[in-house]
Design a protein around this motif. Structure first.
Motif, PDB file in Angstrom:
ATOM      1  N   GLN A 126       0.814  -1.220   0.000  1.00  0.00           N
ATOM      2  CA  GLN A 126       0.000   0.000   0.000  1.00  0.00           C
ATOM      3  C   GLN A 126       0.847   1.269   0.000  1.00  0.00           C
ATOM      4  OE1 GLN A 126      -3.305   0.486  -0.125  1.00  0.00           O
ATOM      5  NE2 GLN A 126      -4.300  -1.416   0.502  1.00  0.00           N
ATOM      6  N   GLY A 127       2.156   1.126   0.193  1.00  0.00           N
ATOM      7  CA  GLY A 127       3.011   2.301   0.267  1.00  0.00           C
ATOM      8  C   GLY A 127       2.830   3.089   1.547  1.00  0.00           C
ATOM      9  N   LEU A 128       2.548   2.390   2.646  1.00  0.00           N
ATOM     10  CA  LEU A 128       2.322   3.032   3.933  1.00  0.00           C
ATOM     11  C   LEU A 128       3.429   2.656   4.903  1.00  0.00           C
ATOM     12  CD1 LEU A 128      -1.497   2.265   4.294  1.00  0.00           C
ATOM     13  CD2 LEU A 128      -0.471   4.444   3.597  1.00  0.00           C
ATOM     14  N   ALA A 129       3.561   3.426   5.964  1.00  0.00           N
ATOM     15  CA  ALA A 129       4.530   3.118   6.998  1.00  0.00           C
ATOM     16  C   ALA A 129       4.055   1.901   7.789  1.00  0.00           C
ATOM     17  CB  ALA A 129       4.714   4.313   7.933  1.00  0.00           C
ATOM     18  N   PRO A 130       4.932   0.927   8.040  1.00  0.00           N
ATOM     19  CA  PRO A 130       4.518  -0.250   8.815  1.00  0.00           C
ATOM     20  C   PRO A 130       3.922   0.112  10.169  1.00  0.00           C
ATOM     21  CG  PRO A 130       6.638  -0.649   7.775  1.00  0.00           C
ATOM     22  CD  PRO A 130       6.310   0.795   7.543  1.00  0.00           C
ATOM     23  N   ALA A 131       4.461   1.132  10.820  1.00  0.00           N
ATOM     24  CA  ALA A 131       3.942   1.522  12.133  1.00  0.00           C
ATOM     25  C   ALA A 131       2.496   1.996  12.027  1.00  0.00           C
ATOM     26  CB  ALA A 131       4.814   2.616  12.736  1.00  0.00           C
ATOM     27  N   ALA A 132       2.170   2.698  10.921  1.00  0.00           N
ATOM     28  CA  ALA A 132       0.798   3.181  10.739  1.00  0.00           C
ATOM     29  C   ALA A 132      -0.155   2.017  10.540  1.00  0.00           C
ATOM     30  CB  ALA A 132       0.737   4.130   9.549  1.00  0.00           C
ATOM     31  N   VAL A 133       0.265   1.004   9.814  1.00  0.00           N
ATOM     32  CA  VAL A 133      -0.595  -0.162   9.574  1.00  0.00           C
ATOM     33  C   VAL A 133      -0.758  -0.964  10.848  1.00  0.00           C
ATOM     34  CG1 VAL A 133      -0.871  -2.285   8.248  1.00  0.00           C
ATOM     35  CG2 VAL A 133       0.031  -0.245   7.142  1.00  0.00           C
ATOM     36  N   ARG A 134       0.312  -1.114  11.610  1.00  0.00           N
ATOM     37  CA  ARG A 134       0.191  -1.823  12.887  1.00  0.00           C
ATOM     38  C   ARG A 134      -0.715  -1.056  13.853  1.00  0.00           C
ATOM     39  NH1 ARG A 134       5.744  -3.079  11.874  1.00  0.00           N
ATOM     40  NH2 ARG A 134       6.404  -1.234  13.058  1.00  0.00           N
ATOM     41  N   GLY A 135      -0.661   0.255  13.802  1.00  0.00           N
ATOM     42  CA  GLY A 135      -1.570   1.054  14.622  1.00  0.00           C
ATOM     43  C   GLY A 135      -3.018   0.863  14.218  1.00  0.00           C
ATOM     44  N   LEU A 136      -3.243   0.709  12.912  1.00  0.00           N
ATOM     45  CA  LEU A 136      -4.606   0.454  12.431  1.00  0.00           C
ATOM     46  C   LEU A 136      -5.101  -0.897  12.943  1.00  0.00           C
ATOM     47  CD1 LEU A 136      -6.742   1.767  10.529  1.00  0.00           C
ATOM     48  CD2 LEU A 136      -5.822   0.333   8.696  1.00  0.00           C
ATOM     49  N   VAL A 137      -4.216  -1.886  12.934  1.00  0.00           N
ATOM     50  CA  VAL A 137      -4.571  -3.205  13.467  1.00  0.00           C
ATOM     51  C   VAL A 137      -4.906  -3.098  14.953  1.00  0.00           C
ATOM     52  CG1 VAL A 137      -3.725  -5.524  13.990  1.00  0.00           C
ATOM     53  CG2 VAL A 137      -3.222  -4.482  11.766  1.00  0.00           C
ATOM     54  N   ALA A 138      -4.054  -2.387  15.698  1.00  0.00           N
ATOM     55  CA  ALA A 138      -4.269  -2.261  17.139  1.00  0.00           C
ATOM     56  C   ALA A 138      -5.619  -1.625  17.446  1.00  0.00           C
ATOM     57  CB  ALA A 138      -3.145  -1.434  17.760  1.00  0.00           C
ATOM     58  N   GLY A 139      -6.040  -0.686  16.609  1.00  0.00           N
ATOM     59  CA  GLY A 139      -7.318  -0.033  16.823  1.00  0.00           C
ATOM     60  C   GLY A 139      -8.512  -0.899  16.526  1.00  0.00           C
ATOM     61  N   HIS A 140      -8.272  -2.051  15.873  1.00  0.00           N
ATOM     62  CA  HIS A 140      -9.383  -2.946  15.514  1.00  0.00           C
ATOM     63  C   HIS A 140      -9.363  -4.258  16.301  1.00  0.00           C
ATOM     64  CE1 HIS A 140      -9.890  -0.196  12.140  1.00  0.00           C
ATOM     65  NE2 HIS A 140     -11.075  -0.730  11.966  1.00  0.00           N
ATOM     66  N   VAL A 141      -8.493  -4.358  17.289  1.00  0.00           N
ATOM     67  CA  VAL A 141      -8.478  -5.558  18.128  1.00  0.00           C
ATOM     68  C   VAL A 141      -9.665  -5.495  19.092  1.00  0.00           C
ATOM     69  CG1 VAL A 141      -7.234  -6.857  19.894  1.00  0.00           C
ATOM     70  CG2 VAL A 141      -5.991  -5.848  17.963  1.00  0.00           C
ATOM     71  N   GLN A 142     -10.502  -6.508  19.040  1.00  0.00           N
ATOM     72  CA  GLN A 142     -11.672  -6.586  19.919  1.00  0.00           C
ATOM     73  C   GLN A 142     -11.370  -7.562  21.053  1.00  0.00           C
ATOM     74  OE1 GLN A 142     -15.361  -7.272  17.711  1.00  0.00           O
ATOM     75  NE2 GLN A 142     -14.319  -6.648  15.823  1.00  0.00           N
ATOM     76  N   GLY A 143     -11.685  -7.138  22.262  1.00  0.00           N
ATOM     77  CA  GLY A 143     -11.397  -7.961  23.432  1.00  0.00           C
ATOM     78  C   GLY A 143     -12.370  -9.107  23.601  1.00  0.00           C
ATOM     79  N   ARG A 144     -12.146  -9.878  24.624  1.00  0.00           N
ATOM     80  CA  ARG A 144     -13.015 -11.007  24.937  1.00  0.00           C
ATOM     81  C   ARG A 144     -14.389 -10.518  25.374  1.00  0.00           C
ATOM     82  NH1 ARG A 144      -9.256 -15.345  28.268  1.00  0.00           N
ATOM     83  NH2 ARG A 144      -7.648 -15.604  26.663  1.00  0.00           N
TER      84      ARG A 144
END
Length: 216
Positions: A175-193
């Protein structure tokens, strides 16, 4: 003149009356009441939890979908789909009605029904592990189990946080994005138990890719 009904006729008339009453209650009144309550209290969920894009529903939060490249030979029904490196990939799906709809067909919810000792399943899992590792540029030993096994329904839109984070570098590069930005996007979509202790943490890959597509 008095009309005399036989016991058998009376029983049939009583059964008919009961059938009509139960049909009205369970076939008309109850569905209307449930639908009305759902549309009033949970309208979004009652309509399939759609994900809109530009005002048009493009997916459901409840059903996984493929994120694949276009076919090289569109007329070939046997051509295997190729995952698109620009998007997070879901777990495998056995739901396919065989009508060209592909995996995650909601009309064909299905599992492989193969046990853990099945030789065919073992070969499939090993082949998937090698393919996923090569695609994400990681060691095969680090590939999470949900990356190589389908859910019971074949429609599950969720993947583990481990699988989502594993894909972050590949998605960022494509996507041509910074890895840290993509990992941050993942972190924002982690749903807890659920309720804090039921089930496992998860990432809805459909919602995650939808958010990725909406990035400026």
């Amino acid at each position: 003149m008095r009309t005399i009904h036989s016991p058998l006729l009376r029983q049939h008339l009583a059964a008919l009356r009961l059938l009509l009453v139960l049909t009205a209650l369970t076939g008309i009144a109850y569905p209307l009441a449930v639908t009305g309550i759902a549309e009033t209290v949970f309208p979004h969920r009652a309509n399939g939890s759609p994900l809109p894009a530009h005002g048009t529903p493009v997916a459901s939060r409840l059903i996984g979908q493929s994120f694949s490249l276009p076919k090289q030979h569109p007329a070939d029904p046997h051509e295997a789909p190729r995952p698109d490196p620009r998007w997070f990939q879901p777990r495998p799906s056995a739901a396919d009605a065989g009508k060209g709809a592909g995996p995650y067909d909601p009309t064909a919810s299905n599992a492989s029904n193969l046990g853990p000792n099945d030789a065919g399943l073992t070969r499939t899992v090993r082949a998937r592990r090698v393919a996923v590792a090569a695609f994400d540029h990681v060691p095969p030993a680090s590939v999470p189990v949900d990356a190589v096994t389908a859910s019971g329904s074949g429609l599950d839109p969720d993947i583990s946080p481990a699988y989502a984070y594993e894909q972050a570098n590949r998605v960022a590069g494509a996507q041509g994005l910074a890895p840290a930005a993509v990992r941050g996007l993942v972190a924002g979509h982690v749903q807890g138990r659920f309720l804090g202790f039921l089930g496992q943490e998860r990432v809805n890959v459909v919602e995650l890719n939808h958010a990725l597509a909406r990035r400026p």
